[in-house]
Write a protein that holds these residues in place. Structure first.
Motif, mmCIF file in Angstrom:
data_model
loop_
_atom_site.group_PDB
_atom_site.id
_atom_site.type_symbol
_atom_site.label_atom_id
_atom_site.label_comp_id
_atom_site.label_asym_id
_atom_site.label_seq_id
_atom_site.Cartn_x
_atom_site.Cartn_y
_atom_site.Cartn_z
ATOM 1 N N ALA A 147 0.850 -1.196 0.000
ATOM 2 C CA ALA A 147 0.000 0.000 0.000
ATOM 3 C C ALA A 147 0.883 1.243 0.000
ATOM 4 O O ALA A 147 1.840 1.320 0.779
ATOM 5 C CB ALA A 147 -0.899 0.005 1.233
ATOM 6 N N PRO A 148 0.601 2.218 -0.866
ATOM 7 C CA PRO A 148 1.421 3.441 -0.905
ATOM 8 C C PRO A 148 1.541 4.131 0.452
ATOM 9 O O PRO A 148 2.584 4.702 0.764
ATOM 10 C CB PRO A 148 0.671 4.325 -1.914
ATOM 11 N N SER A 149 0.488 4.056 1.249
ATOM 12 C CA SER A 149 0.509 4.730 2.554
ATOM 13 C C SER A 149 1.539 4.124 3.504
ATOM 14 O O SER A 149 1.937 4.760 4.485
ATOM 15 C CB SER A 149 -0.881 4.658 3.193
ATOM 16 N N SER A 150 1.970 2.891 3.218
ATOM 17 C CA SER A 150 2.934 2.226 4.102
ATOM 18 C C SER A 150 4.378 2.471 3.677
ATOM 19 O O SER A 150 5.304 1.991 4.331
ATOM 20 C CB SER A 150 2.668 0.715 4.122
ATOM 21 N N LEU A 151 4.582 3.215 2.594
ATOM 22 C CA LEU A 151 5.917 3.388 2.033
ATOM 23 C C LEU A 151 6.435 4.810 2.219
ATOM 24 O O LEU A 151 5.667 5.771 2.220
ATOM 25 C CB LEU A 151 5.909 3.036 0.541
ATOM 26 N N LYS A 152 7.745 4.922 2.340
ATOM 27 C CA LYS A 152 8.409 6.217 2.441
ATOM 28 C C LYS A 152 9.193 6.495 1.151
ATOM 29 O O LYS A 152 9.423 5.591 0.348
ATOM 30 C CB LYS A 152 9.367 6.224 3.637
ATOM 31 N N GLN A 178 13.043 5.033 -3.565
ATOM 32 C CA GLN A 178 14.376 5.296 -4.109
ATOM 33 C C GLN A 178 15.251 4.051 -4.056
ATOM 34 O O GLN A 178 16.000 3.759 -4.999
ATOM 35 C CB GLN A 178 15.026 6.455 -3.344
ATOM 36 N N SER A 179 15.145 3.302 -2.969
ATOM 37 C CA SER A 179 15.914 2.067 -2.838
ATOM 38 C C SER A 179 15.480 1.037 -3.875
ATOM 39 O O SER A 179 16.319 0.352 -4.490
ATOM 40 C CB SER A 179 15.738 1.495 -1.428
ATOM 41 N N PHE A 180 14.175 0.943 -4.108
ATOM 42 C CA PHE A 180 13.659 -0.009 -5.095
ATOM 43 C C PHE A 180 14.110 0.386 -6.502
ATOM 44 O O PHE A 180 14.443 -0.472 -7.330
ATOM 45 C CB PHE A 180 12.127 -0.049 -5.013
ATOM 46 N N TYR A 181 14.153 1.673 -6.769
ATOM 47 C CA TYR A 181 14.626 2.158 -8.069
ATOM 48 C C TYR A 181 16.081 1.750 -8.294
ATOM 49 O O TYR A 181 16.459 1.317 -9.384
ATOM 50 C CB TYR A 181 14.483 3.678 -8.136
ATOM 51 N N ARG A 182 16.899 1.875 -7.247
ATOM 52 C CA ARG A 182 18.309 1.477 -7.365
ATOM 53 C C ARG A 182 18.442 -0.019 -7.612
ATOM 54 O O ARG A 182 19.372 -0.474 -8.286
ATOM 55 C CB ARG A 182 19.078 1.894 -6.110
ATOM 56 N N THR A 183 17.504 -0.797 -7.078
ATOM 57 C CA THR A 183 17.509 -2.242 -7.324
ATOM 58 C C THR A 183 17.201 -2.531 -8.789
ATOM 59 O O THR A 183 17.838 -3.381 -9.422
ATOM 60 C CB THR A 183 16.462 -2.953 -6.432
ATOM 61 N N LEU A 184 16.222 -1.812 -9.339
ATOM 62 C CA LEU A 184 15.836 -2.023 -10.732
ATOM 63 C C LEU A 184 16.886 -1.497 -11.697
ATOM 64 O O LEU A 184 17.183 -2.121 -12.716
ATOM 65 C CB LEU A 184 14.496 -1.325 -11.014
ATOM 66 N N TYR A 185 17.444 -0.328 -11.381
ATOM 67 C CA TYR A 185 18.373 0.352 -12.297
ATOM 68 C C TYR A 185 19.601 0.823 -11.517
ATOM 69 O O TYR A 185 19.715 2.001 -11.183
ATOM 70 C CB TYR A 185 17.684 1.540 -12.968
ATOM 71 N N PRO A 186 20.514 -0.096 -11.208
ATOM 72 C CA PRO A 186 21.642 0.253 -10.325
ATOM 73 C C PRO A 186 22.578 1.319 -10.870
ATOM 74 O O PRO A 186 23.269 1.972 -10.105
ATOM 75 C CB PRO A 186 22.367 -1.095 -10.153
ATOM 76 N N MET A 187 22.596 1.537 -12.185
ATOM 77 C CA MET A 187 23.548 2.496 -12.762
ATOM 78 C C MET A 187 22.909 3.846 -13.083
ATOM 79 O O MET A 187 23.550 4.715 -13.664
ATOM 80 C CB MET A 187 24.155 1.910 -14.052
ATOM 81 N N GLN A 188 21.663 4.053 -12.702
ATOM 82 C CA GLN A 188 20.956 5.291 -13.051
ATOM 83 C C GLN A 188 21.035 6.331 -11.936
ATOM 84 O O GLN A 188 21.200 5.987 -10.754
ATOM 85 C CB GLN A 188 19.476 4.980 -13.332
ATOM 86 N N ASP A 189 20.893 7.610 -12.325
ATOM 87 C CA ASP A 189 20.776 8.681 -11.332
ATOM 88 C C ASP A 189 19.453 8.545 -10.589
ATOM 89 O O ASP A 189 18.538 7.857 -11.035
ATOM 90 C CB ASP A 189 20.831 10.052 -12.017
ATOM 91 N N GLU A 190 19.360 9.238 -9.471
ATOM 92 C CA GLU A 190 18.113 9.221 -8.701
ATOM 93 C C GLU A 190 16.957 9.743 -9.562
ATOM 94 O O GLU A 190 17.132 10.681 -10.338
ATOM 95 C CB GLU A 190 18.244 10.101 -7.452
ATOM 96 N N PRO A 191 15.771 9.156 -9.445
ATOM 97 C CA PRO A 191 14.632 9.629 -10.246
ATOM 98 C C PRO A 191 14.119 10.977 -9.757
ATOM 99 O O PRO A 191 14.378 11.379 -8.617
ATOM 100 C CB PRO A 191 13.586 8.532 -10.027
ATOM 101 N N LEU A 192 13.383 11.657 -10.616
ATOM 102 C CA LEU A 192 12.777 12.942 -10.240
ATOM 103 C C LEU A 192 11.657 12.727 -9.231
ATOM 104 O O LEU A 192 11.595 13.362 -8.191
ATOM 105 C CB LEU A 192 12.211 13.634 -11.487
ATOM 106 N N PHE A 193 10.748 11.828 -9.569
ATOM 107 C CA PHE A 193 9.664 11.423 -8.683
ATOM 108 C C PHE A 193 9.021 10.184 -9.277
ATOM 109 O O PHE A 193 9.489 9.641 -10.266
ATOM 110 C CB PHE A 193 8.642 12.550 -8.468
ATOM 111 N N TRP A 194 7.945 9.713 -8.672
ATOM 112 C CA TRP A 194 7.343 8.445 -9.085
ATOM 113 C C TRP A 194 5.830 8.491 -8.927
ATOM 114 O O TRP A 194 5.274 9.363 -8.255
ATOM 115 C CB TRP A 194 7.917 7.294 -8.251
ATOM 116 N N ILE A 195 5.187 7.541 -9.572
ATOM 117 C CA ILE A 195 3.734 7.408 -9.497
ATOM 118 C C ILE A 195 3.423 5.964 -9.119
ATOM 119 O O ILE A 195 3.862 5.037 -9.807
ATOM 120 C CB ILE A 195 3.072 7.743 -10.845
#
Length: 683
Positions: free
Chosen positions: A232-237, A242-259
């Motif tokens: 649930a989105p309400s349970s996430l910080k 950001q950590s999950f994004y690094r798992t998916l794309y370890p060589m990418q810069d930090e994302p701008l934001f997410w949906i």
């Protein structure tokens, strides 16, 4: 032991599988692991319902390679199968109309497997023999072994197996030995099985010991990362995303934001879409969204599901309403897929709009990264323009941001021309076009920065969307003509002076590859630049657009068209005019007199000819006109030679030409070196 033939209406399914599924043969691994996970999930469900009261134990699905035997084994502790269930689910394949089947599906492995329920049989794409050793969870069940060597014949016999579940043993074919390579299998498991809901073990974790990597006793779990989109989105910080994004794309810069996507009606869809930091190289960023079906990887080619402009995003989409074995033709026709595409577009637009309204300052700070998504969406999807026009921004050369309506209000008083057209001035390079920008600001005009990959096509689109508006690059003309008012000053330069001055400069212009110059004279005031080079807005834009539209490629082959405007009021230009009169007067006087005399004679000859019908004009009269025209041209060539002789040795002319070229980044190589030497001499 019993034997039999697999129940298919075609004589031999296996050559068909080998031949027509071979190009996609790696998907067998996904099918094997998915079957094992399904069996394990069913075991969990039986226990939850109370239909199984025994010990669940370790439910890990295990994959093992035996290089000596040439086998790849998939083991689970799921519900297993009885001999009757093997006969029902393995030996009977609902498979008919083989000719239609081949014609329709021969080029698409996913479609064959999905349509005919052949997930298990994908094993024969890479195997010369397949064995199933299985024992049902039911009390008193007898373990059985099923084997098939790639023909319709199979064998089934009773065997000993202490634990419930199934072992699928693939004897890898000689031409598929890469599937006995540990690195290859781990790569595929990470691709297809990283987020499956049951632990997937492949070998043991390793550690560095005594100068080498050695196995430990701990299982190497492929899918140790929990799929964040199932929470649930309400349970996430923010840190979780950001950590999950690094798992998916370890060589990418930090994302701008997410949906975070989460919908259960009229279809089921979860997922997380990230806005990466991109400024260019659109094509290189595609295929970054991963499509899953119940946490099983399907594809990263999502053009049919996600609107084209959002294929630039990164992230994950998971929907059970999209079959695991999805085909491109299915994506293009399925109603659910179209609904998903519409939903994602709306969700992205709503999220962007909320960020813009909630924290405009932060939104403006991210605009340079965001605009490539928004502009691409506006250009490729009509309904997205309607959603985005309220939060799409324009940035001026002072780094101030405006909505479309705000900017229109800002410029309408100063930048409306005599025809009622609102003129949007823009620059593409702040440094290179600095003097043009400053000249426009000096007139009280605002100048936009349009330096993005898609800004040129966006300008063309906005001209269509905005009422009575046009976009002009700030160096598209001299500042006095960028926005023509009713009180525009008239050019009062004497024609003969203008012609001679133009010829002096024209004769000394360098020959630049794929560049043509038109020289003209204007009265621009003593404070204006002596020489200004401008480029036609229309031709430049057509050439820029040719980079995006193949049908306009011929524009790219055309030369660049420039105007060199000489300011007759500037003291340096006045000095050249005066010097030309002094130096060339004696040589030009008889030439100009001869030209005037010949022009007067030509006018009389043409007047006499025009009184007659075409067939009444004699050959002698035609020859006389031609000879007079030739004489005039010869005198004009002499005049050009005289003026060119003066201009050749005039350092001011050369210096002004080079300064104008330098200002536009067009002075290079030997010409630049000559300019520098001349500048030192003048100093």
């Amino acid at each position: 032991m019993s034997k039999g033939n697999i129940g298919v209406t075609t004589e031999n399914i296996f050559p068909v599988i080998k031949k027509f599924l071979y190009s996609d043969h790696e998907i067998f691994l996904r099918e094997m692991v998915s079957n094992a996970v399904d069996a394990t999930q069913k075991m969990k469900t039986l226990a939850e319902r109370g239909d199984f009261k025994g010990e669940m134990g370790d439910l890990t699905v295990r994959i093992a390679i035996d290089s000596e035997k040439g086998t790849l084994t998939f083991s689970d502790r799921g519900i297993g199968m009885t001999a009757e269930e093997i006969d029902k689910y393995i030996n009977q394949i609902a498979f008919s109309g083989v000719n239609d089947f081949l014609d329709k599906y021969k080029d698409n492995a996913n479609a064959i497997i999905g349509h005919f329920g052949l997930g298990f049989y994908s094993a024969f794409m890479v195997s010369k023999k397949v064995e199933i050793v299985t024992k049902s969870y039911q009390d008193g069940a007898q373990a059985v072994k099923w084997s098939c060597d790639g023909s319709p014949e199979y064998e089934i016999e009773e065997v000993e197996k202490t634990d419930r579940g199934s072992d699928i043993i693939l004897y890898i074919d000689d031409d598929c030995k890469e599937f006995l390579d540990k690195t290859k299998i781990e790569e595929l498991l990470n691709k297809y099985c990283k987020f499956m809901s049951v632990p997937i073990a492949f070998g043991k974790k390793t550690e560095w010991k005594d100068g080498k990597q050695v196995d430990t006793d701990e299982d190497h779990i492929i899918n140790a990362v929990e799929p964040l989109w199932t929470k649930a989105p309400s349970s996430l910080k923010d840190e979780d995303y950001q950590s999950f994004y690094r798992t998916l794309y370890p060589m990418q810069d930090e994302p701008l934001f997410w949906i975070h996507l989460n919908v259960d009606f009229p279809f089921n869809l979860t997922g997380i879409l990230y806005f990466p930091r991109i400024k260019s190289n659109i094509e290189l960023q595609r295929n970054k969204i991963q499509l899953y079906c119940n946490q099983v990887f399907v594809t990263d080619q999502v053009e049919g599901i996600v609107p084209e402009f959002l294929t630039l995003l990164h992230g994950v989409i998971d929907s059970p309403d999209i079959p695991l074995n999805v085909s491109r033709s299915y994506l293009q026709s399925d109603a659910n897929v179209k609904k998903i595409s519409t939903y994602i577009t709306k969700k992205v637009a709503d999220r962007l709009n909320s960020i813009f309204k909630d924290d405009r300052k932060d939104y403006e700070a991210k605009w340079n990264d965001l605009k490539i998504f928004i502009h691409y969406g506006m250009l490729s999807q009509e309904d997205f323009y309607d959603r985005a026009k309220d939060f799409a921004l324009l940035r001026d050369t002072d780094d101030k941001y405006f909505t479309y309506d705000e900017y229109k209000t800002l410029i309408k008083d100063e930048q409306t021309d005599k025809d009622g057209q609102l003129v949007y001035l823009y620059a593409t390079d702040k440094e290179e076009q600095y003097s043009y920008i400053e000249a426009a600001k000096g007139k009280g005009y605002s100048v936009l920065m349009m330096d993005g990959d898609l800004d040129v096509p966006i300008a063309s689109m906005l001209e269509q969307k905005f009422e009575k508006s046009r976009f002009i690059r700030v160096d598209g003309d001299i500042v006095e003509r960028l926005i023509v008012k009713d009180d525009a000053p008239k050019n009062e330069v004497d024609k003969e002076v203008s012609d001679n001055l133009s010829e002096a400069f024209r004769s000394q212009l360098p020959k630049l590859e794929k560049a043509e110059f038109h020289v003209e004279v204007e009265s621009l005031g003593t404070s204006g630049q002596p020489v200004v080079i401008t480029q036609s807005e229309y031709m430049r834009r057509m050439k820029d657009m040719s980079r995006f539209q193949s049908g306009m490629a011929f524009y790219a082959q055309m030369p660049d068209m420039y105007s060199m405007v000489l300011n007759s009021d500037h003291p340096l230009i006045q000095r050249i005019i005066d010097g030309e009169k002094t130096s060339c007067a004696d040589a030009l006087k008889p030439i100009e007199s001869e030209i005037k005399g010949q022009e007067a004679r030509l006018a009389v000859l043409r007047q006499e000819r025009d009184k007659k019908k075409a067939d009444e004009v004699t050959q002698e009269e035609k020859d006389d006109i031609a000879a007079t025209e030739k004489a005039i041209n010869e005198q004009r060539d002499k005049k050009k030679e005289v003026i060119a002789g003066y201009a050749k040795d005039n350092t001011v002319i050369h210096q002004l030409i080079d300064l104008a070229l330098l200002r536009n980044g067009m002075l290079k190589g030997a010409a630049l070196d000559a300019f520098l030497k001349r500048s030192l001499e003048l100093i």
